[in-house]
Design a protein around this motif. Sequence first.
Motif, PDB file in Angstrom:
ATOM      1  N   GLY A  33       1.325   3.161  -4.444  1.00  0.00           N
ATOM      2  CA  GLY A  33       1.051   1.776  -3.812  1.00  0.00           C
ATOM      3  C   GLY A  33      -0.096   1.228  -4.637  1.00  0.00           C
ATOM      4  O   GLY A  33      -0.695   1.525  -5.621  1.00  0.00           O
ATOM      5  N   GLU A  92       0.784  -1.230  -0.083  1.00  0.00           N
ATOM      6  CA  GLU A  92      -0.126   0.081  -0.022  1.00  0.00           C
ATOM      7  C   GLU A  92       0.946   1.327  -0.003  1.00  0.00           C
ATOM      8  O   GLU A  92       0.308   2.299  -0.334  1.00  0.00           O
ATOM      9  CB  GLU A  92      -0.949  -0.193   1.403  1.00  0.00           C
ATOM     10  CG  GLU A  92      -1.908  -1.160   1.227  1.00  0.00           C
ATOM     11  CD  GLU A  92      -2.784  -1.282   2.550  1.00  0.00           C
ATOM     12  OE1 GLU A  92      -3.545  -0.352   2.780  1.00  0.00           O
ATOM     13  OE2 GLU A  92      -2.574  -2.341   3.321  1.00  0.00           O
ATOM     14  N   THR A  93       1.975   1.136   0.421  1.00  0.00           N
ATOM     15  CA  THR A  93       2.891   2.156   0.332  1.00  0.00           C
ATOM     16  C   THR A  93       4.417   1.885  -0.206  1.00  0.00           C
ATOM     17  O   THR A  93       4.509   0.674  -0.466  1.00  0.00           O
ATOM     18  CB  THR A  93       3.143   2.959   1.727  1.00  0.00           C
ATOM     19  OG1 THR A  93       4.133   1.806   2.485  1.00  0.00           O
ATOM     20  CG2 THR A  93       1.946   3.144   2.498  1.00  0.00           C
TER      21      THR A  93
END
Length: 530
Positions: free
Chosen positions: A183, A129-130
């Motif tokens: 992400g 996600e990042t």
Amino acid sequence: MNSPIHAPSPPSSSSCSYNRPPPCLTHASRNFKSPLLLPQAIRTSQKMYRCSGGHVETSSNTNPLKNYVVGKNTSGWFETQPLVSEQLAKRCLLPVEALVTPTVQDFSDTPLIGDDKIGVLLLNLGGPETLEDVQPFLFNLFADPDIIRLPRLFSFLQKPLAKFVSVLRAPKSKEGYASIGGGSPLRRITDAQAEELRKSLWAKNVPSKVYVGMRYWHPFTEEAIEQIKRDGITKLVVLPLYPQFSISTSGSSLRLLESIFRDDEYLVNMQHTVIPSWYQREGYINAMANLIEKELKGFDCPEKVMIFFSAHGVPLAYVEEAGDPYKAEMEECVDLIMEELEKRKITNAYTLAYQSRVGPVEWLKPYTDETIVELGKKGVKSLLAVPISFVSEHIETLEEIDVEYKELALNSGIEKWGRVPALGTEPTFISDLADAVIESLPYVGAMAASSLEARQSLVPLGSVEELLAAYDSQRRELPPPVLVWEWGWTRSAETWNGRAAMLAVLLLLFLEVTTGEGFLHQWGILPLFR
């Protein structure tokens, strides 16, 4: 290798293709060592089908290539005609879909059907996600023995090798994720799919809880299972969000579930069923055809557009030696979509290729990048890419297809480029997933793991253990993907060079682990696993 280009035959006046029974054992099963099964509970007409030898007969059609029979009984559920025995044949049916949400809810009012609490578990790959998540996500991916298969002798090097490869690949992967916003959107999209599925099930008077379990990133499958236990779910429908079954995707997630179930008394006693693949469902086929039809209208001359199905690839040995049904299911899926388009008077030429290959071994062909170049040389000017094995947008659609392959196409002489979006929360698709879950409920717990007949059956639906046994019984004995040496600068030679390089890496890692010295220890990588 030339990619096959298909020009669909003119639409016939015959009845809808969904009235014909789907194959239980596909043509692939006759060529591979392991038994293959493509079970589906598809909505059909009320015609009854009878199987005789290798033939399927109906009142209006006989197709010698189909040997799986589906009929609709008086109760409204689907049942098969005997192929082995009536009891085993009924197990051939399993409907398709189940999804999962990581959202923690107030479960004091968990809905009941009778005395049962119904849960649906949606399995997916997961994604970082990042940018900080990229390297640990890659480690989880490569630490899976279904992704990187090492000989038993070197199995202790699985995690050190995963760490080594993930560290090397992280910078390049971060560039890709940075180009799509920093992400993967996969969790957000899967959560949305789960919520829409939950709403659809409630609207169809089947109150259920829906959970999301990712294989390589949060929310992990283990996290979803813990929530399922806290909620007191008594009947669980497991649905991998992969339309086509592969031992490297659905198989890996189910293998993890198998290990979790085996060690937990609550899960051992909880009834469950598995929907292994669902590419043949009418709702899914219609949803895909709707998206393709819509995107074709964006071209100046829609009838001249080449429809380009691009599927995620797998190593060739998975299919030819391990009996993975992925290729057979993918090809049939494309055929069904094109048949639906023909009914709508859309008869464009089309082709199928496989993307995302890595490493030196041979993967399913034709390759997407090579096929795009080939089509450009043949004079194709308009191309519509269809990501056929993905139901959510992620790195392989947003970056690999939208950026890399688009650029390659334009540089290869293709002037007009389009791409069909992933299904996401498309209403027809979600409603069909809900129907699949509902259709599967009578089969929850129908196959006990202790059943001798179930263990011998080619129809392992209803049990994670039996499903894996039928699909992937020889996983640890997977032979090398290329067996013939060819002299010169050939793909076979490249493969052997790659193997030599891999052996060198394994030897290096072995020396690092046994001696405690070397650059990997200096970098602080291997001590993590000591």
